[in-house]
Scaffold this motif. Structure first.
Motif, short mmCIF file in Angstrom:
data_model
loop_
_atom_site.label_atom_id
_atom_site.label_comp_id
_atom_site.label_asym_id
_atom_site.label_seq_id
_atom_site.Cartn_x
_atom_site.Cartn_y
_atom_site.Cartn_z
N ASP A 45 80.63 99.12 -3.68
CA ASP A 45 81.21 100.45 -3.88
C ASP A 45 82.14 100.87 -2.74
O ASP A 45 82.96 101.78 -2.91
N SER A 46 82.03 100.20 -1.59
CA SER A 46 82.89 100.54 -0.47
C SER A 46 84.36 100.20 -0.74
O SER A 46 85.25 100.77 -0.12
N ARG A 47 84.60 99.27 -1.66
CA ARG A 47 85.94 98.78 -2.01
C ARG A 47 86.63 98.05 -0.86
O ARG A 47 87.79 97.67 -0.97
N VAL A 96 86.25 92.90 2.74
CA VAL A 96 85.26 92.16 3.54
C VAL A 96 83.84 92.52 3.10
O VAL A 96 82.98 91.64 2.92
N LEU A 97 83.59 93.81 2.90
CA LEU A 97 82.25 94.24 2.52
C LEU A 97 81.91 93.84 1.09
O LEU A 97 80.75 93.55 0.77
N VAL A 98 82.91 93.82 0.21
CA VAL A 98 82.67 93.37 -1.17
C VAL A 98 82.22 91.91 -1.17
O VAL A 98 81.24 91.54 -1.83
N VAL A 99 82.94 91.08 -0.44
CA VAL A 99 82.57 89.66 -0.35
C VAL A 99 81.19 89.52 0.27
O VAL A 99 80.36 88.71 -0.20
N LEU A 100 80.90 90.31 1.29
CA LEU A 100 79.59 90.25 1.95
C LEU A 100 78.48 90.64 0.98
O LEU A 100 77.42 89.99 0.93
N GLY A 101 78.70 91.70 0.21
CA GLY A 101 77.68 92.16 -0.73
C GLY A 101 77.35 91.12 -1.78
O GLY A 101 76.17 90.83 -2.05
N VAL A 102 78.38 90.53 -2.39
CA VAL A 102 78.16 89.50 -3.41
C VAL A 102 77.49 88.27 -2.79
O VAL A 102 76.57 87.68 -3.38
#
Length: 437
Positions: free
Chosen positions: A330-332, A335-341
């Protein structure tokens, strides 16, 4: 692990060769199967299930995606019976051929604008046939790998077919990532077809390797002594149903959780959050690379601590990380999207890594192909509807990721609970063997 007939002596060299053959075939199977999931998020919802409402189109595409999972128990019944009666190797040659041809044919299908309603109907039929083939593939591959392996090293060799899943993800996501760089009109007209058409040459490689794999020495012994079950599927359902239920529960997170954090997440990221499809596909690529290491490590942990303990730990860890993983999406932030997945995929891959070792330990040798195939594919039936359920929950929650995250928590706890129950059933497996003798 207690086997019905005496276990023949095998070497590490034989085990590695067979496990590699099982891995290559499984990688192709999952490449073909995962292609459909990615295409359902990016292509089929627009080109085959045309509608003015994008949510309805996505739901229809995910429904056809789920059909493949619904067909998997059919494949488990057919190939489980044949695998326990005529041999593991023969069935695995049939399954890999079947899914390779069907997947290539999907790449040749005309779209809805060309042939109307026949397009989604044919697509769904091919997905059905994919499901039948995959339903018989994994159970046979892991059974063959385990039965060729020295008992003290079964954890690592049982994990080899599991490596096929992230490799299949890597290949399918990478293929779509490559064609996603094409102009939209080229991607829609022919670009999306290339990953499916690649199934034809890949099938040739897989068949060459799989035909070099010898039959399980344990099955060969059962064949010589006529130790086979007359109706293995019926015996599993009527006499080993507790193992069947626990096996399905222990496999649920590795399959259902995976599709939630990949197939659904791609759709959620692109359609709801407005993220580039290249970012979401790239995230699955990174996650797949990490998953390979997790699966290899998980096989070793199963040998040291027991597959059921690793399953419990992975299920609990995935439940704890579910909401943080979606918050990162949800941060969009790329880097964080890749980290979350990646983190979510890595954690749910822990029980997946040891699923082969756990399921083969639940069932005696003369019921093993059927038991493993049915367990994993019962989990697969429910798992196929996870992206559909997550999409419906997302809509019901007004676009909030809280409900899909809660779904991931529930799936994780089911697997943790099943893993905790597994040790109680190992003694029951031995009683089935003793009764048959």
């Amino acid at each position: 692990m207690t086997d019905r007939p005496a276990t023949p002596t095998v070497t590490d060299a034989d085990a590695r060769r067979v496990a590699f053959g099982a891995f290559v075939g499984t990688a192709l199977e999952w490449y073909d199967f995962f292609l459909y999931g990615t295409a359902a998020s990016l292509v089929f919802n627009r080109l085959f299930f045309a509608t003015d409402d994008p949510v309805v189109a996505t739901l229809a595409a995910f429904a056809s995606f789920a059909v493949g999972f619904a067909a998997r128990p059919v494949g488990a019944v057919i190939f489980g019976h044949l695998g326990d009666r005529i041999g593991r190797r023969r069935c695995l040659i049939v399954t890999v051929t079947m899914i390779g041809i069907v997947t290539g044919l999907i790449g040749l299908l005309p779209t809805y604008l060309s042939i109307g309603l026949a397009a989604p109907l044919l697509l769904t039929l091919f997905r059905l046939l994919q499901g039948v083939a995959v339903g018989g593939e994994w159970g046979g591959a892991v059974t063959l790998a385990v039965e060729h392996a020295p008992p003290e090293r079964r954890g690592r060799y049982a994990a080899m077919p599991q490596v096929g899943a992230p490799v299949g993800t890597l290949l399918s996501s990478g293929a779509f990532l490559a064609v996603a760089t094409l102009p939209p009109e080229s991607f829609d007209s022919w670009g999306w077809r290339l990953p499916f058409l690649a199934a034809f040459p890949l099938l040739g490689i897989a068949l060459w390797l799989r035909r070099r794999v010898e039959e399980s020495p344990l099955f060969a012994t059962m064949l010589e002594t006529d130790e086979r079950a007359s109706s293995p599927v019926r015996e599993v359902v009527t006499r080993a149903w507790p193992q069947l239920a626990v096996g399905a529960g222990s496999a649920f997170l590795g399959v259902g959780g995976f599709y939630l954090i990949t197939t659904f997440a791609i759709s959620y990221g692109t359609a709801t959050l407005g993220l580039p499809r290249s970012l979401m596909l790239g995230a699955t690529l990174v996650a797949a690379v990490v998953e390979i290491g997790v699966v290899v490590l998980g096989g070793r942990l199963a040998e040291r601590h027991g597959a059921w303990r690793v399953t419990v730990a992975g299920g609990i860890a995935s439940a704890v990380a579910a909401f943080p993983a979606f918050w990162l999406l949800d941060s969009r932030s790329p880097v964080l999207v890749v980290l979350g997945v990646t983190v979510a995929t890595a954690l749910l891959s822990v029980p997946y890594a040891v699923s082969g070792a756990l399921l083969t330990e639940l069932f005696p040798a003369h019921l093993r192909y059927s038991g493993v195939a049915l367990s994993s594919n019962l989990a697969g039936v429910v798992s196929g509807f996870v992206p559909l359920a997550a999409t419906a929950l997302l809509a019901a929650g007004g676009g909030s990721s809280a409900m899909p995250a809660l779904l991931l928590v529930g799936i994780s706890l089911v697997t943790a609970g099943a893993g905790a129950l597994a040790p109680r059933l190992f003694a029951e497996r031995d009683r089935v063997v003793a009764a048959d003798r």
